[in-house]
Scaffold this motif. Structure first.
Motif: not given
Length: 348
Positions: A211, A281, A285, A310, A319, A325
């Motif tokens: 991040l 992603r 996550h 997020l 995210v 990201v």
């Protein structure tokens, strides 16, 4: 992706925050420190997740996709590591058998089989579902017959009549720190080496970054606070392990105490820039969702609200949708060589 190699200094390094995969793998995975499994914890190798919850409650068959995706995100680093390990063996040191202790879904097992084409690569893990995953992967890659699987708990099943045997190369990543007595674990792993064999231990490294400092939600600097929460959770995990024994985590010195020589360290950079693809992603996550569950007690209410944003699949700031990201971490590998018996006697 770059790799930096150096001789490990003799003095202590202190404790590094790269616990677990991330872990890598994590994700390469880690075998079962009995009775629980050692996957899913930390920043490093394959990044298996940053929380350290109750491993006995985890369903590794459900997490297999996550572990394998994480390991594949780290494939460039893992390939560089496998190539570096291959370079440690000259033409006069043939490699016939490799043990991957804590193999998870077998991504690194298969890479080692490719790096050492005349060797049997043995995946050793405490999850039958992940071992099945390993064999399926080997079959897809044309490695069936050279990649085998061994179900084992750590450290009990590494030695004695139920042991996994000896090898020219023993590889383990983000597994030793899930065993109560880390020095005893290294001693056992070193004992599985044939004369002239190499023990390679991926521990330490650097935490995963993913991040920007200011993400536009909550207080800036969330990443650093997540690291601090992970450290506290990790220490709680270490203290709760059966036979937990404090030790200065100077991995070079620990390998020397295990009777190994020519101790060195090298580091591989994992660099997956923004924007991440869908697989990256999804991996991140689940990482954050598990962190929210396992380290929530170490974060304040504001940071918990930020984490909720997020991991919200519908949020533009989450995210799964935000464009900024990324994945950036470093995997450090420590290696040591078992002396030939004559050299061992001369040194004693």
């Amino acid at each position: 992706m770059t790799t930096h190699a150096h001789h490990a200094p003799a003095g202590p390094h202190g404790h590094d925050s790269g616990h677990g995969s991330g872990h890598d793998g994590p994700v390469d995975g880690h075998a079962s420190p009995a009775p629980a499994h050692a996957h899913g914890h930390g920043h490093g190798h394959g990044d298996h997740g940053q929380g350290h919850g109750d491993h006995a409650d985890l369903d590794w068959s459900v997490l297999a996709d996550h572990l394998e995706t994480g390991a594949e995100l780290h494939l460039p680093a893992h390939r560089r590591i496998a190539d570096h390990l291959g370079a440690l063996f000259g033409p006069d040191r043939p490699v016939r058998r490799v043990l991957d202790i804590g193999s998870g879904p077998g991504v690194m097992t298969c890479l080692l089989a490719e790096a050492f084409p005349h060797a049997e690569a043995v995946a050793v893990d405490g999850s039958a579902a992940l071992l099945d995953r390993t064999l399926a992967r080997a079959d897809r890659l044309g490695l069936a017959g050279r990649v085998t699987a061994r179900h084992a708990r750590l450290p009990e099943d590494l030695s004695g009549d139920t042991g996994v045997g000896t090898a020219d190369l023993v590889w383990t990543s983000k597994t030793v720190h899930h065993l109560g007595d880390q020095q005893a674990a290294l001693d056992t792993l070193a004992g599985a080496l044939r004369p002239g064999g190499v023990l390679a231990v991926a521990e330490g490294g650097l935490p995963m970054r993913f991040l920007p400092r200011d993400i536009g939600v909550g207080r800036p600097g969330l990443q650093s606070r997540l690291d601090a929460a992970h450290e506290r959770s990790f220490q709680d995990m270490r203290e709760s392990l059966p036979g937990s024994t404090p030790v200065v985590e100077d991995w070079a010195a620990m390998l020397r105490r295990a009777g190994l020589g020519d101790v060195r360290s090298f580091t591989a950079l994992v660099d997956v820039p923004a924007p991440l693809d869908d697989a990256g992603r999804a991996f991140l996550h689940l990482q954050l969702s598990r962190l929210r569950e396992n380290t929530g007690g170490f974060l304040d209410a504001g940071d918990l609200r930020t984490l909720d944003v997020l991991v919200d699949p519908a949020s533009e700031a989450g995210v799964l949708l935000r464009p900024d990201v990324f994945l950036l971490s470093a995997v450090t590998v420590h290696t040591g060589v078992r002396p030939h018996d004559g050299a061992r006697r001369a040194a004693s």
